[in-house]
Motif scaffolding. Structure first.
Motif, PDB file in Angstrom:
ATOM      1  N   LYS A  17     -13.269 -25.288  16.059  1.00 48.81           N
ATOM      2  CA  LYS A  17     -14.522 -25.334  15.289  1.00 48.81           C
ATOM      3  C   LYS A  17     -15.286 -24.015  15.469  1.00 48.81           C
ATOM      4  O   LYS A  17     -15.833 -23.460  14.520  1.00 48.81           O
ATOM      5  CB  LYS A  17     -15.382 -26.513  15.727  1.00 48.81           C
ATOM      6  N   ALA A  20     -13.792 -21.290  13.461  1.00 51.64           N
ATOM      7  CA  ALA A  20     -14.119 -21.403  12.035  1.00 51.64           C
ATOM      8  C   ALA A  20     -15.553 -20.953  11.738  1.00 51.64           C
ATOM      9  O   ALA A  20     -15.949 -20.907  10.575  1.00 51.64           O
ATOM     10  CB  ALA A  20     -13.926 -22.854  11.578  1.00 51.64           C
ATOM     11  N   PHE A  49      -5.517 -30.234  12.008  1.00 49.44           N
ATOM     12  CA  PHE A  49      -6.640 -29.345  11.708  1.00 49.44           C
ATOM     13  C   PHE A  49      -6.544 -28.792  10.289  1.00 49.44           C
ATOM     14  O   PHE A  49      -7.010 -27.701  10.002  1.00 49.44           O
ATOM     15  CB  PHE A  49      -6.700 -28.216  12.747  1.00 49.44           C
ATOM     16  N   LYS A  50      -5.961 -29.579   9.388  1.00 47.47           N
ATOM     17  CA  LYS A  50      -5.771 -29.113   8.013  1.00 47.47           C
ATOM     18  C   LYS A  50      -7.076 -28.970   7.243  1.00 47.47           C
ATOM     19  O   LYS A  50      -7.107 -28.338   6.195  1.00 47.47           O
ATOM     20  CB  LYS A  50      -4.788 -30.004   7.271  1.00 47.47           C
ATOM     21  N   GLU A  51      -8.153 -29.501   7.768  1.00 39.71           N
ATOM     22  CA  GLU A  51      -9.461 -29.356   7.131  1.00 39.71           C
ATOM     23  C   GLU A  51     -10.315 -28.279   7.809  1.00 39.71           C
ATOM     24  O   GLU A  51     -11.419 -27.984   7.346  1.00 39.71           O
ATOM     25  CB  GLU A  51     -10.221 -30.688   7.156  1.00 39.71           C
ATOM     26  N   THR A  52      -9.833 -27.707   8.902  1.00 41.65           N
ATOM     27  CA  THR A  52     -10.593 -26.706   9.657  1.00 41.65           C
ATOM     28  C   THR A  52     -10.123 -25.313   9.273  1.00 41.65           C
ATOM     29  O   THR A  52      -8.984 -24.938   9.542  1.00 41.65           O
ATOM     30  CB  THR A  52     -10.413 -26.932  11.174  1.00 41.65           C
ATOM     31  N   LYS A  53     -10.989 -24.549   8.658  1.00 38.57           N
ATOM     32  CA  LYS A  53     -10.646 -23.209   8.177  1.00 38.57           C
ATOM     33  C   LYS A  53     -10.989 -22.174   9.245  1.00 38.57           C
ATOM     34  O   LYS A  53     -12.096 -21.651   9.272  1.00 38.57           O
ATOM     35  CB  LYS A  53     -11.372 -22.926   6.865  1.00 38.57           C
ATOM     36  N   LYS A  66     -11.115 -17.248   5.594  1.00 32.73           N
ATOM     37  CA  LYS A  66     -10.434 -18.103   6.563  1.00 32.73           C
ATOM     38  C   LYS A  66      -9.843 -19.285   5.828  1.00 32.73           C
ATOM     39  O   LYS A  66     -10.401 -19.772   4.850  1.00 32.73           O
ATOM     40  CB  LYS A  66     -11.414 -18.594   7.631  1.00 32.73           C
ATOM     41  N   SER A  68      -7.162 -22.969   6.483  1.00 31.54           N
ATOM     42  CA  SER A  68      -6.630 -23.900   7.479  1.00 31.54           C
ATOM     43  C   SER A  68      -5.191 -23.499   7.804  1.00 31.54           C
ATOM     44  O   SER A  68      -4.552 -22.786   7.029  1.00 31.54           O
ATOM     45  CB  SER A  68      -6.676 -25.330   6.945  1.00 31.54           C
ATOM     46  N   THR A  70      -2.610 -25.106   7.475  1.00 35.83           N
ATOM     47  CA  THR A  70      -1.643 -25.637   6.514  1.00 35.83           C
ATOM     48  C   THR A  70      -1.732 -24.929   5.163  1.00 35.83           C
ATOM     49  O   THR A  70      -0.882 -25.157   4.304  1.00 35.83           O
ATOM     50  CB  THR A  70      -1.837 -27.154   6.304  1.00 35.83           C
TER      51      THR A  70
END
Length: 144
Positions: A17, A20, A49-53, A66, A68, A70
């Motif tokens: 986090k 990001a 962590f596919k939603e965390t850029k 940035k 994620s 994926t």
């Protein structure tokens, strides 16, 4: 101190986090901490962590952003398909640790090929050059 609840290291979700974060200095320090300490976070799974850029990347138009883990890939060739590519500053230190894939899965490329055609010969050539190394294995598998 640890028996009182003090943590030996920050939780993985907290580190990523911070990586990001919009504060580039803080984000770079958090990413470096994560990359430099693989034994502290052996259970890292990029799909969690596919939603965390937090992965430094370059967009198809050349901007530093940035993404994620994926949605960022290591092969610069995939930018012709509008996918994010790992930023050159992170290429040397992070791809293996972040478990980034070299190419997007065929399931993401096929809809692009089916729904949009290249606008000109130069674009078509770049698409086919990018696909050339993967076409034999990936498309045969996808079409069977």
């Amino acid at each position: 101190m640890f028996s009182l609840g003090l943590k030996r290291q920050p939780p993985l979700a907290d580190i990523l986090k911070l990586a990001a974060n919009d504060d580039e200095v803080l984000a770079a320090a958090a990413l470096k901490y994560f990359v430099d300490n693989p034994l502290k976070y052996p259970d890292y799974d990029p799909h969690n962590f596919k939603e965390t850029k937090f992965v430094p990347a370059v967009s198809p138009d050349g901007k530093s952003i940035k993404g994620s883990p994926t949605e960022v890939f290591t092969s610069p060739d995939v930018s012709v398909f509008k996918f994010l590519v790992i930023h050159p500053t992170a290429r040397e230190i992070a791809p293996e640790r972040l478990k980034l894939k070299q190419h997007p899965p065929t399931s993401l490329i096929m809809p692009l090929l089916e729904k949009s055609a290249p606008n000109d010969i130069a674009t078509a050539r770049s698409w086919f050059e990018a696909l050339a190394g993967r076409i034999a294995g990936s498309l045969v598998k996808f079409l069977s």
